[in-house]
Design an enzyme around this catalytic site. Structure first.
Site, mmCIF file in Angstrom:
data_model
loop_
_atom_site.group_PDB
_atom_site.id
_atom_site.type_symbol
_atom_site.label_atom_id
_atom_site.label_comp_id
_atom_site.label_asym_id
_atom_site.label_seq_id
_atom_site.Cartn_x
_atom_site.Cartn_y
_atom_site.Cartn_z
ATOM 1 C CG HIS A 149 -10.926 0.497 1.733
ATOM 2 N ND1 HIS A 149 -11.969 1.083 1.054
ATOM 3 C CD2 HIS A 149 -10.992 -0.829 1.454
ATOM 4 C CE1 HIS A 149 -12.646 0.155 0.385
ATOM 5 N NE2 HIS A 149 -12.083 -1.013 0.622
ATOM 6 C CB CYS A 198 -13.020 5.485 3.051
ATOM 7 S SG CYS A 198 -12.151 3.909 3.117
ATOM 8 C CB CYS A 216 -15.287 3.377 -1.063
ATOM 9 S SG CYS A 216 -14.980 2.833 0.624
ATOM 10 C CD GLU A 238 -9.322 5.815 1.266
ATOM 11 O OE1 GLU A 238 -8.863 4.665 1.362
ATOM 12 O OE2 GLU A 238 -10.032 6.183 0.324
HETATM 13 N N1 LIG Z 1 -10.332 4.822 -2.067
HETATM 14 C C1 LIG Z 1 -10.142 3.492 -1.845
HETATM 15 C C2 LIG Z 1 -10.916 2.535 -2.476
HETATM 16 C C3 LIG Z 1 -10.663 1.211 -2.209
HETATM 17 N N2 LIG Z 1 -9.687 0.857 -1.367
HETATM 18 C C4 LIG Z 1 -8.922 1.784 -0.741
HETATM 19 O O1 LIG Z 1 -8.004 1.443 0.040
HETATM 20 N N3 LIG Z 1 -9.171 3.104 -0.992
#
Ligand SMILES: Nc1ccnc(=O)[nH]1
Length: 184
Positions: A75, A107, A104, A77
């Site tokens: 992801h 993260c 999510c 982040e």
């Molecule tokens: N906030 C996120 C959700 C899913 N994928 C990501 O890269 N970022």
């Protein structure tokens, strides 16, 4: 089909102008551009940047979940926190992360441990987002989460809707790709 949609999103991005009343608009538009690049490369249309105390963008990352086979952790982040931990020339307590979609659970857990002072997300994610529910984390995590500022970004509605639309593009296809890895 997907290409038509992406072309429309690029056009919308090119037509949007930063609104001076919204301090995150310029960086938000930049995040949208990175998110579109992720989408064009077959990933989720999500990106994030790190901003220092002077407002300078010191690092950026795009979702890369499907860039090399399958990387469930990739992801935006997570990749940005990796860069920080591998050594950026700035202490985390002076940094703000701006991310195009609400983080999510995975993260959020790592963000809480990163030491980054503030996290601002552009589009809320009622289906997969955890940042607006941080109080539901276990007590130790919840306590640590209180050391970090979590906000919705200060962006105009056009920029917010664009970030949400980029993150929502190709979701059917991407869900199929994800399932082909976790339930082949
Ligand atoms: N906030 C996120 C959700 C899913 N994928 C990501 O890269 N970022």
């Amino acid at each position: 089909m997907a290409e038509v949609l992406i072309a429309e999103l690029i056009q919308r991005l090119d037509q949007l102008e930063a609104d001076a009343d919204y301090p995150d608009d310029i960086n938000g538009l930049y995040c949208c551009r990175l998110a579109l690049d992720a989408l064009e490369q077959g990933n989720y249309g999500i990106a994030a940047i790190l901003i220092d105390a002077q407002g300078k963008v010191i690092a950026q990352a795009e979702n890369r979940v499907f860039s090399a086979g399958y990387s469930s952790h990739a992801h935006a982040e997570m990749l940005l926190i990796d860069q920080l931990e591998q050594g950026l020339d700035c202490p985390p307590e002076e940094l703000t992360m701006l991310v195009s979609l609400e983080p999510c659970p995975m993260c959020l857990a790592r963000l809480i441990l990163s030491g980054i002072a503030s996290v601002r997300y552009m589009a809320p994610d009622s289906y997969g987002g955890m940042m607006s529910h941080a109080e539901r984390f276990p007590p130790a995590w919840k306590n640590l989460a209180q050391l970090q500022n979590h906000y919705e970004a200060y962006i105009s509605s056009g920029v917010r809707v664009l970030a949400a639309d980029i993150a929502a593009t190709n979701l059917g296809l991407l869900r199929k790709k994800l399932l082909s890895h976790i339930r082949p």
